[in-house]
Design an enzyme around this catalytic site. Structure first.
Site, short mmCIF file in Angstrom:
data_model
loop_
_atom_site.label_atom_id
_atom_site.label_comp_id
_atom_site.label_asym_id
_atom_site.label_seq_id
_atom_site.Cartn_x
_atom_site.Cartn_y
_atom_site.Cartn_z
CE1 TYR A 142 -3.33 -2.73 -0.18
CE2 TYR A 142 -3.54 -2.25 2.31
CZ TYR A 142 -3.96 -3.12 1.34
OH TYR A 142 -4.82 -3.99 1.28
CE LYS A 192 0.67 -16.69 -2.50
NZ LYS A 192 0.09 -18.23 -2.90
CG ASP A 225 -2.10 -19.72 -0.92
OD1 ASP A 225 -1.16 -19.78 -0.10
OD2 ASP A 225 -1.89 -20.32 -1.94
CG ASP A 249 -6.86 -4.61 4.08
OD1 ASP A 249 -7.96 -4.64 4.93
OD2 ASP A 249 -7.01 -3.81 2.96
CG ASP A 253 -12.09 -6.95 6.72
OD1 ASP A 253 -11.59 -6.53 7.78
OD2 ASP A 253 -12.61 -6.42 5.78
#
Ligand code: NAD
Length: 368
Positions: A142, A192, A225, A249, A253
């Site tokens: 970001y 990852k 993942d 992020d 959630d």
């Protein structure tokens, strides 16, 4: 010992409504537990824009840097939707996070037994769930450069850069290990590393910090993942999940929804230790200003109250009192007290924001 200081920024919409209930709880700790706070209050978001023309005045920012912890309600609302980007209410929040350098975002996902039916997952998978996601908040994709949309040949290319320095990884890793020591003593780090160099470095640095400083904490690694799959398959296997800004992020959630209502979710954002040893800190509910229910006495104050419980635990080293407050919330829910967002069972009449606050105060009294 000096009295610990708290800056309260109620903000917009239901922010002031839920914060009124938190003020009652703070006062309770002052009178009944001899745990007084030096509380000041100021404006943020649309409320600050209305008075100062900016979503966070410089004096408020300076105050936030001085206090032991900031407690924020929520910002935003339709009235401010068409403002210039630079003065939108959310900019006030971002300025606080940036200038206080709050790099470690703690998002607990805790499922109170009484609310297990609210989860989209089966009750036995979520009942008793108690995990925390530690998300790196100030770096990563970001913020990384280069970024932008450029012309290349005859088409446009969108670019963002995932970038982490060793010190950025190390400081948030320490934050996760410290947290784990106060809880179940387990950290699972997610990245990852199979396809991203920044993930390889992330894993290396987490291992180095672990070996050098936190070998007593159980550490595991998982590709992000797979982490997402495991979160919905068997979330109780985790204690503390450590991850970067982008994966955090999404994963936070996802974890939040394991537990049901937005009105229940607290958060903490922590930075480097100050001279007194306490971390820079801001505590806030995950939910927004809920314009659809503002002024109707329907807001659930529990997310904001649990944010104060996090402040007790992480800023003021009052773990037992945080347990007491969380226990009071649990008791009220077990007794069937529900704000409108928590309705599900037949024949239950919802209580108002104030009544929920009062019920939690009564449960606190009963805990003495
Ligand atoms: P929201 O979280 O305000 O509301 C989403 C839904 O959840 C609404 O139906 C609302 O009534 C309900 N809800 C939220 N909190 C609740 C509570 N405590 N009790 C009962 N019900 C609750 O999200 P939104 O509607 O997407 O955004 C509204 C405004 O809030 C926007 O201006 C947005 O930018 C802002 N926002 C601010 C923050 C923040 O301050 N941290 C976070 C998210 C959104």
């Amino acid at each position: 010992m000096t009295t610990p200081s708290l800056l309260i920024l109620p903000g917009d919409g239901i922010g002031p409504e839920v914060m009124t209930e938190v003020r009652k709880i703070i006062d309770w700790f002052g009178t009944k537990r001899d745990l007084a706070f030096d509380v000041s209050e100021d404006l943020v978001g649309g409320a600050a824009y209305d008075k100062h023309g900016v979503p966070l005045a410089d004096e408020t920012m300076a105050k936030a840097q001085e206090v032991d912890a900031v407690l924020l309600g929520a910002v935003g609302g339709p009235k401010y939707d068409n403002l210039d980007f630079s003065v939108k209410p959310e900019r006030g929040l971002l300025r606080l996070r940036k200038e206080m350098d709050l790099y470690s975002n703690l998002r607990p996902a805790q499922c109170f037994d009484a609310l297990a039916d609210f989860s989209s997952l089966k009750k036995d998978i979520v009942a008793g769930l108690d995990i925390v996601i530690v998300r790196e908040l100030t770096s990563g994709v970001y913020f990384g450069e280069p970024r932008g949309i450029i012309e290349e040949g005859n088409e446009r290319v969108g670019i963002n850069t995932q970038r982490y320095t060793e010190s950025e990884i190390a400081r948030v890793a320490r934050s996760a290990f410290e947290l784990a020591r106060r809880r179940g003593n387990k950290v699972c780090s997610m990245e990852k590393a199979n396809v991203m160099e920044s993930g390889i470095l992330w894993r290396d640095v987490v291992n180095e910090i672990h070996q050098a400083e936190y070998s007593d904490v159980e550490l595991s690694h998982m590709y992000a993942d797979n982490g997402a799959m495991q979160l919905v398959r068997a979330p109780k296997q985790f204690d503390v999940i450590l991850t970067d800004n982008l994966f955090g992020d999404i994963l936070s959630d996802c974890a939040a929804m394991l537990t049901g209502s937005l009105g229940m979710l607290p958060s903490a954002s922590l930075g480097a230790p100050m001279a007194n040893g306490r971390p820079k800190a801001m505590y806030e509910p995950v939910h927004g200003s809920a314009p659809d229910i503002t002024g109707q006495g329907k807001a659930n104050p529990i997310a904001c109250i649990l944010s104060f419980a996090m402040a007790l635990r992480y800023s003021f080293d009052q773990g037992a009192e945080a347990d007491r407050l969380e226990g009071a919330v649990e008791k009220v829910l077990a007794d069937g007290v529900r704000t409108a967002d928590l309705l599900g069972e037949e024949g239950v009449t919802p209580v108002s924001t104030t009544e929920m606050g009062d019920a939690i105060l009564a449960a606190l009294d009963a805990s003495l």
